[in-house]
Design an enzyme around this catalytic site. Structure first.
Site, PDB file in Angstrom:
ATOM      1  N   SER A  55      72.453 103.240  93.965  1.00 40.06           N
ATOM      2  CA  SER A  55      70.986 103.249  93.875  1.00 40.06           C
ATOM      3  C   SER A  55      70.442 104.662  94.022  1.00 40.06           C
ATOM      4  O   SER A  55      71.099 105.539  94.574  1.00 40.06           O
ATOM      5  CB  SER A  55      70.383 102.396  94.992  1.00 40.06           C
ATOM      6  OG  SER A  55      70.849 101.083  94.914  1.00 40.06           O
TER       7      SER A  55
HETATM    8  N1  SAH Z   1      76.251 100.737  98.029  1.00 40.30           N
HETATM    9  C1  SAH Z   1      77.013 101.323  96.955  1.00 40.30           C
HETATM   10  C2  SAH Z   1      76.556 100.927  95.579  1.00 40.30           C
HETATM   11  C3  SAH Z   1      76.753  99.508  95.343  1.00 40.30           C
HETATM   12  S1  SAH Z   1      76.680  98.963  93.668  1.00 40.30           S
HETATM   13  C4  SAH Z   1      77.141 102.825  97.048  1.00 40.30           C
HETATM   14  O1  SAH Z   1      76.653 103.440  98.001  1.00 40.30           O
HETATM   15  O2  SAH Z   1      77.781 103.384  96.169  1.00 40.30           O
HETATM   16  C5  SAH Z   1      76.994  97.281  94.024  1.00 40.30           C
HETATM   17  C6  SAH Z   1      78.430  97.012  94.381  1.00 40.30           C
HETATM   18  O3  SAH Z   1      78.524  95.662  94.761  1.00 40.30           O
HETATM   19  C7  SAH Z   1      79.399  97.224  93.237  1.00 40.30           C
HETATM   20  O4  SAH Z   1      80.385  98.143  93.602  1.00 40.30           O
HETATM   21  C8  SAH Z   1      79.998  95.823  93.022  1.00 40.30           C
HETATM   22  O5  SAH Z   1      81.352  95.840  92.642  1.00 40.30           O
HETATM   23  C9  SAH Z   1      79.814  95.206  94.376  1.00 40.30           C
HETATM   24  N2  SAH Z   1      79.824  93.740  94.437  1.00 40.30           N
HETATM   25  C10 SAH Z   1      79.286  92.856  93.558  1.00 40.30           C
HETATM   26  N3  SAH Z   1      79.502  91.601  93.993  1.00 40.30           N
HETATM   27  C11 SAH Z   1      80.179  91.695  95.170  1.00 40.30           C
HETATM   28  C12 SAH Z   1      80.690  90.746  96.106  1.00 40.30           C
HETATM   29  N4  SAH Z   1      80.573  89.429  95.925  1.00 40.30           N
HETATM   30  N5  SAH Z   1      81.342  91.207  97.201  1.00 40.30           N
HETATM   31  C13 SAH Z   1      81.479  92.537  97.407  1.00 40.30           C
HETATM   32  N6  SAH Z   1      81.021  93.481  96.559  1.00 40.30           N
HETATM   33  C14 SAH Z   1      80.377  93.065  95.467  1.00 40.30           C
END
Ligand code: SAH
Length: 215
Positions: free
Chosen positions: A63
């Site tokens: 984000s």
């Molecule tokens: N907070 C992160 C960005 C997250 S993007 C940062 O600082 O970089 C959202 C992430 O959620 C992605 O990497 C995706 O793979 C993960 N995601 C999606 N569904 C998920 C689930 N059920 N459990 C864990 N991670 C998940």
């Protein structure tokens, strides 16, 4: 020329955070301390402090700095909490949360990203109070519950029940909920068996997958 990262970081905090109403001093300090440029992929490094989300590979994004600061502020952490993050991505958001809480568990569905988050965190902040788990975080992580705060970095079709169940009394869940391409960022506070729910803003996140996410 290599950018002066610390002045870029200060400028981001002033222009993107303070001016838009982020005022929790602990959050502003955390955003000043964590080097975002060390977490994003090398080809996005130059854009580290731009006011936008960045690609982190595997179709996922980190984000914009403002959204991360807002989500952290909405958790109202005091420093004593255990916090769960769902969606570790590159590990940056977990590092910010780690400055604000006693312990952070971050869970990531894509194994290569879980490894990346772990490597980034240990390289940049060795010994940091973050545990990276590879798995489906839509079910939470009961092993370390209850949590004083839960931060979900991917958009859910509905609020997952297991996450509510793993909140401590007085704890807060911050989660984007809604349709595939536009959602509300909701803040849910648990008090005893009651919950109080409000919408902080509108947003657009990548989809939450897994058993409580999009199929
Ligand atoms: N907070 C992160 C960005 C997250 S993007 C940062 O600082 O970089 C959202 C992430 O959620 C992605 O990497 C995706 O793979 C993960 N995601 C999606 N569904 C998920 C689930 N059920 N459990 C864990 N991670 C998940």
């Amino acid at each position: 020329m290599i950018p002066d990262w610390s002045s870029e970081r200060r400028r981001m905090v002033d222009r993107q955070l303070r001016k838009r109403g982020i005022h929790d001093p602990r959050v502003l300090d955390a955003m000043l301390r964590i080097p975002r440029e060390e977490f994003v992929p090398p080809d996005s490094r130059i854009c580290s402090y731009q006011d936008e989300p960045l690609h982190i590979g595997y179709g996922q994004t980190i984000s914009q700095p403002y959204m991360i600061a807002l989500m952290a502020e909405l958790l109202e952490l005091t420093g004593t909490e255990t916090v769960l993050e769902v969606g570790a991505g590159c590990g940056y958001h977990a590092a910010v949360l780690a400055m604000l809480a006693a312990r952070v568990i971050t869970i990531e569905l894509i194994p290569a990203l879980a490894r990346q988050a772990e490597q980034n965190l240990q390289r940049v902040l060795p010994g940091i109070n973050v545990t990276v788990i590879s798995g489906d975080g839509s079910q939470g992580w009961p092993e370390a519950a209850p949590y004083g705060g839960i931060s979900v970095a991917a958009a859910a079709p509905d609020v997952p029940e297991p996450l509510l169940a793993q909140l401590a009394d007085g704890g807060r869940l911050v989660i984007p909920v809604g349709a595939r391409f536009d959602q509300e960022l909701r803040v849910i506070r648990k008090t005893g068996s009651a919950t109080e729910d409000r919408v902080a803003t509108f947003c657009r996140f990548v989809p939450l997958r897994g058993s409580e996410g999009w199929h």
